[in-house]
Design a protein around this motif. Structure first.
Motif, PDB file in Angstrom:
ATOM      1  N   GLN A  41       0.453  -1.103   0.504  1.00 26.71           N
ATOM      2  CA  GLN A  41       0.109   0.112   0.051  1.00 26.71           C
ATOM      3  C   GLN A  41       1.250   1.812  -0.006  1.00 26.71           C
ATOM      4  OE1 GLN A  41      -3.105  -0.080  -0.534  1.00 26.71           O
ATOM      5  NE2 GLN A  41      -3.590   1.425  -0.380  1.00 26.71           N
ATOM      6  N   ASP A 481      -3.302  -4.830  11.100  1.00 32.68           N
ATOM      7  CA  ASP A 481      -3.154  -5.085   9.448  1.00 32.68           C
ATOM      8  C   ASP A 481      -4.593  -5.536   8.840  1.00 32.68           C
ATOM      9  OD1 ASP A 481      -1.282  -5.728   6.889  1.00 32.68           O
ATOM     10  OD2 ASP A 481      -1.911  -7.870   7.389  1.00 32.68           O
ATOM     11  N   TYR A 485      -6.928  -4.161   6.096  1.00 31.58           N
ATOM     12  CA  TYR A 485      -6.257  -5.147   4.949  1.00 31.58           C
ATOM     13  C   TYR A 485      -7.037  -6.377   4.252  1.00 31.58           C
ATOM     14  CZ  TYR A 485      -3.387  -1.048   4.656  1.00 31.58           C
ATOM     15  OH  TYR A 485      -2.833   0.272   4.483  1.00 31.58           O
TER      16      TYR A 485
END
Length: 649
Positions: A41, A481, A485
């Protein structure tokens, strides 16, 4: 923008849109895209795939508009002058985003003050992105001006005849720039990566009051000649304009309501708690930095619940029902003054930085003013909607930070992800760190990134340094995370229960099992949330006589409450309760708010007789729908007609 979480008030509680009415999520996404890791990212954070602009080479610092409102032609015409910052010494082109705009002339200002013609090229139209406008500037002009006019079909503008307004006397026009519709009425670098100040000189018929997302004067004289200034830098999607028969009613010294004369007092009474909301938000998250906060109540065709245009929230009249039961839409749009308008996502794929934060702040305002019980009901309803949506949509759309290429059109993001999962993640952080640590963190986050547009990676870096590292052992990087994500809702998500909803569940079960309607003494005290939860928990279909019994007791058919209607009418359609058809047609014809009407259209098109009703109603209602709503209804009907029809009931 307000989507679907219900809001609360003194007696009862409610998009968005803000207001949170986002587009319905796409069922599938690019099969080649995958959830992105933190490392990936970082290299993709500043890629805005929904804009042709190249702001790393040159960017707009200031915009000066000269516009004329022409109701007869249904167009805005005039010029846009850009003050530019040429960052790349080799750059000699200014690339702008447009959609269905006719460019008449492009000129650049020389160093001696004279304006000269510049060569330009308008590329063929892309269905999503519009037309790329490339302007040649060999001398890197400090200012460039584009003279243009819009199309009557501009996706970011709606033109209403007098008959389509509340007062029925004066035509009306308003904009809706988010996500990438500003380019349909101003040639721009239409990406949130670029923030600019702006001024505007707008002329109109003398009977039209013009307002913008700028320094509107409550005492302005209606004379057809208006000037505006926005001294704070904003992204293009917050550029807004409206014109019509509008008058002002104050709420406090710094807040008030603009609306048509027949609506303005009613709206001011409904939104009377606005100043209290502002005081609460300032105490929690720092000063309000936009001077005034006014609310423009638009005609019913507005496609969203609300839009957080700075200084001038655009709001649907569907929240004005006389009992303040839907006014937390104002809490949501006001919250955007910190999360979204002040600190902005840098690309649409980071939408949760706007809407997730705003939904969290909205809930905190609701809790502070109306109590934890009401705030918890809001959470339960939104999370039930999230669970239902996650049964249908591609897991790739269930992540907070999307990978480029996942979403073809930014209007098709998963609303429940960016709003509800985003807010849930922040509640997770709040509970892990405690409000005594999380509240100061969030307040300083808004201050630290004030008037900046940032990607998710900037938030992660800031949270790592100022929250995770400062209070070690509370949250791991792996948990961070997973929330940002990975698809779905992590097992670590905090749970919220509602005793009042437990009582509603018991009453519904008793009726379904024994036919015993809930006690009138109890239902007389139910809020909007409780009625919504009552209907939401029903089986997918009921017998027509069961719906008739509910209707006789509670008069759901014909309800003025859009939140109830958008749940009752789909249930009626699925159950073959044709007694509601006349009211359904009236509801779909009167309201253009997409979130409220699309659930009913989506059910109607599943059967031949329903499709016929949908098409007939749409044909009559279409002139009063916004282009965004029109597109959604057209798509639903087209898909139904191209697929095998379900058997008639």
């Amino acid at each position: 923008m307000r989507y679907s979480i219900l809001s609360l008030c003194l007696a009862a509680a409610l998009a968005a849109g803000c207001s949170r009415d986002a587009a319905p999520p796409a069922a599938t996404a690019d099969k080649g895209a995958a959830a992105v890791t933190t490392a990936d990212q970082k290299t993709l954070a500043e890629v805005d795939e929904y804009s042709y602009a190249e702001p790393d080479k040159v960017r707009i610092n200031d915009l000066a508009l000269q516009l004329k409102v022409d109701f007869d032609k249904k167009e805005l015409g005039g010029s846009a002058t850009y003050t530019l910052d040429w960052a790349d010494p080799k750059a000699t082109q200014l690339i702008l985003d447009t959609r269905d705009i006719t460019v008449e002339k492009v000129v650049g200002e020389r160093s001696d003050g004279k304006w000269v013609d510049l060569a330009y090229k308008l590329a063929p139209k892309d269905k999503v992105l519009g037309n790329k406008l490339t302007i040649e500037s060999p001398t890197r002009n400090a200012r460039i001006r584009v003279t243009y006019h819009t199309s009557p079909d501009a996706s970011g503008l709606q033109w209403l005849t007098p008959a389509m307004t509340e007062g029925k006397k004066t035509p009306f026009m308003f904009s809706q720039s988010q996500q990438i519709h500003a380019r349909s009425w101003v040639p721009l670098q239409d990406t949130p990566r670029v923030r600019f100040t702006y001024t505007a000189h707008v002329t109109s018929p003398q009977d039209a009051m013009v307002l913008m997302s700028a320094d509107n004067d409550p005492k302005a004289v209606r004379d057809g000649d208006y000037t505006f200034k926005m001294p704070q830098k904003i992204p293009s999607y917050l550029l807004a304009i409206a014109a019509g028969d509008l008058v002002f009613q104050p709420i406090s010294a710094r807040a008030g309501v603009w609306a048509e004369p027949t609506m303005v007092k009613k709206a001011a009474n409904e939104f009377a708690d606005t100043e209290k909301m502002m005081v609460t938000a300032e105490r929690l998250y720092g000063p309000y930095r936009w001077e005034r906060y006014d609310i423009l109540v638009l005609p019913p065709s507005f496609p969203y619940g609300g839009m957080e245009n700075p200084r001038m929230t655009f709001a649907t009249p569907t929240v004005i029902v006389g009992d303040k039961s839907l006014v937390s839409l104002v809490a949501h749009e006001l919250a955007h003054s910190w999360s979204g308008n002040l600190v902005t996502f840098s690309t649409p794929k980071d939408g949760w930085l706007n809407e997730g934060f705003t939904s969290y702040v909205e809930n905190r305002i609701v809790e502070d003013l109306y109590g934890k019980e009401a705030a918890d009901m809001e959470k339960v309803i939104s999370r039930n909607e999230l669970a239902a949506e996650y049964k249908e949509i591609d897991p790739k759309l269930q992540v907070l930070a999307l990978r480029p290429g996942t979403l073809a059109n930014p209007d098709d993001a998963s609303s429940s992800t960016v709003y509800t999962k985003g807010a849930w993640f922040l509640q997770f952080l709040e509970e892990r760190f405690g409000r005594e640590a999380f509240d100061p963190f969030l307040k300083e986050y808004f201050n630290h990134f004030a008037f900046q547009s940032i990607p998710t990676t900037k938030f992660i870096e800031y949270a790592q340094a100022n929250l995770l590292d400062k209070y070690p052992g509370k949250v791991t990087e792996a948990e961070l995370d997973e929330w940002i994500y990975q698809p779905g809702v992590p097992a670590s998500a905090p749970k919220t229960v509602s005793p009042r909803f437990d009582a509603v569940d018991a009453a519904r079960k008793d009726w379904l099992d024994n036919g015993t309607l809930p006690d009138k003494a109890a239902t007389a005290k139910w809020t909007t949330q409780e009625w919504v939860h009552f209907i939401d928990g029903m089986p997918r279909t009921l017998k027509p006589e069961q719906l008739a019994a509910l209707d006789a007791a509670y008069h759901f058919t014909g309800t003025p409450n859009g939140e109830i209607a958008q749940r009752w009418y789909p249930l009626a359609v699925r159950s073959g309760y044709t007694q509601a058809n006349e009211a359904i047609a009236a509801f779909l014809s009167k309201i253009g708010r997409r979130k409220l009407i699309m659930p009913t259209y989506n059910e109607l098109v599943k059967t031949p007789e329903g499709l016929k009703l949908a098409e007939g109603t749409f044909a009559k209602a279409r002139p009063g729908y916004h282009p965004i709503t029109t597109g959604s209804v057209e798509e639903a009907i087209a898909k139904a007609k191209s697929a095998p029809a379900a058997p008639a009931k």
